[in-house]
Enzyme design. Sequence first.
Site, PDB file in Angstrom:
ATOM      1  N   ARG A 189       4.290 -65.572 -70.799  1.00 24.47           N
ATOM      2  CA  ARG A 189       4.300 -67.028 -70.936  1.00 24.47           C
ATOM      3  C   ARG A 189       4.861 -67.347 -72.314  1.00 24.47           C
ATOM      4  O   ARG A 189       4.515 -66.689 -73.307  1.00 24.47           O
ATOM      5  CB  ARG A 189       2.897 -67.625 -70.787  1.00 24.47           C
ATOM      6  CG  ARG A 189       2.413 -67.735 -69.338  1.00 24.47           C
ATOM      7  CD  ARG A 189       3.192 -68.795 -68.598  1.00 24.47           C
ATOM      8  NE  ARG A 189       2.671 -69.071 -67.265  1.00 24.47           N
ATOM      9  CZ  ARG A 189       3.091 -68.479 -66.151  1.00 24.47           C
ATOM     10  NH1 ARG A 189       4.019 -67.538 -66.230  1.00 24.47           N
ATOM     11  NH2 ARG A 189       2.592 -68.811 -64.968  1.00 24.47           N
TER      12      ARG A 189
ATOM     13  N   GLU B  59       9.705 -75.447 -71.475  1.00 19.41           N
ATOM     14  CA  GLU B  59      10.576 -75.156 -70.342  1.00 19.41           C
ATOM     15  C   GLU B  59      10.789 -76.418 -69.513  1.00 19.41           C
ATOM     16  O   GLU B  59       9.821 -77.102 -69.179  1.00 19.41           O
ATOM     17  CB  GLU B  59       9.968 -74.048 -69.486  1.00 19.41           C
ATOM     18  CG  GLU B  59       9.885 -72.712 -70.220  1.00 19.41           C
ATOM     19  CD  GLU B  59       9.320 -71.579 -69.392  1.00 19.41           C
ATOM     20  OE1 GLU B  59       8.931 -71.823 -68.232  1.00 19.41           O
ATOM     21  OE2 GLU B  59       9.275 -70.448 -69.892  1.00 19.41           O
TER      22      GLU B  59
ATOM     23  N   HIS C  71      13.054 -68.311 -66.819  1.00 20.94           N
ATOM     24  CA  HIS C  71      11.741 -68.055 -66.217  1.00 20.94           C
ATOM     25  C   HIS C  71      11.890 -67.713 -64.731  1.00 20.94           C
ATOM     26  O   HIS C  71      11.311 -68.364 -63.858  1.00 20.94           O
ATOM     27  CB  HIS C  71      10.815 -69.261 -66.393  1.00 20.94           C
ATOM     28  CG  HIS C  71       9.357 -68.899 -66.268  1.00 20.94           C
ATOM     29  ND1 HIS C  71       8.362 -69.565 -66.938  1.00 20.94           N
ATOM     30  CD2 HIS C  71       8.725 -67.939 -65.552  1.00 20.94           C
ATOM     31  CE1 HIS C  71       7.179 -69.037 -66.634  1.00 20.94           C
ATOM     32  NE2 HIS C  71       7.383 -68.043 -65.782  1.00 20.94           N
TER      33      HIS C  71
END
Length: 337
Positions: free
Chosen positions: A242, A271, A290
Amino acid sequence: MAEYKVYGFAKLKPGSVEPEIGEFKKAGVDVEVTELKFSSEDDFIEKVKDADAIMGGHMFNRRVIESLPKCQMVITYSVGYDGIDVEAATDNGLIICNNPASEWCVEEVSNQAIALLLACAKKLVIQDTLVKQGKWGEAKQALPPMGGIHDEVLGLVGCGAIARMVTRKAQVFGLKCIGYDPYLDKSVADEYDIELVDLPDVMKNSDYISVHTPLTDDTYHLVSEKEFNLMKPTAYYISTARGPVTDEKALIKALQEKKIAGAGLDVFEQEPTPPDNPLLKLDNVIAIPHSASYSNAALDTQPLNPAREVARVLKGYWPRNVINRDVTPKKPLKKEK
């Protein structure tokens, strides 16, 4: 009318809840499943007020949780659950579960970590860019320094299922694995041939750092300036965990000052990461949006475990992957035999 109402949102392959419906039918639970679309927090609260369970995450602050008096559980489609106020859930008798990587994406994420490690180690992106620009000679000049990978050290920050799968794959390349994980039993580490050490030792002694810890209050900015200052100038930093586990400003500083050799990043603090993020301007950084868990197989598998966990609760049993284990559920639950 179905006995139970379940809502789902934020899975990687939206557009159908047929996989979840199939699992509920197998379990013999009478459930109406709705794929949720909403425009705001208020809209979300209004639409799920009759939910018995919700599959999805990243919307559950205390206000939302306190607006779900009937809801017995929330389970994420993702491995991470950092968008959920777990304390508020526990206070309100709401069971929180995640969808462990071992259920759907352990191969994909571990493959991505290894791919980033290899791409960094062999400077593939830099070479590809220069060759495509007609700069063959410059591409050759960019090669040194370059480690051999075999007989080098991979340091793991967090040694859960994904990290242990990374270890298996890294050992094929001849990498020695060390790791930091205060929660991992030494017998498990020994089984995977991971030498457990403290975090400073991981940072100082590794040629590659691969981050796999979940994001919690304890792991926010776990890797910051102090940790980057311990790394070898030839070492690479890989993260498929993360974004906020890494202090991004400290990482940028370490890269700009050449305190480390480069980074392979699947995750960012914000993000989508802003286009002006300095990390995107550095030729020794590989940036991925991601997407480590992505594959056709993973997308098809992702919704199955959440549906099975919901079915367990609706049938009166504890789910298997409870985050807030000290919660008192809204309805009595039995342990599965």
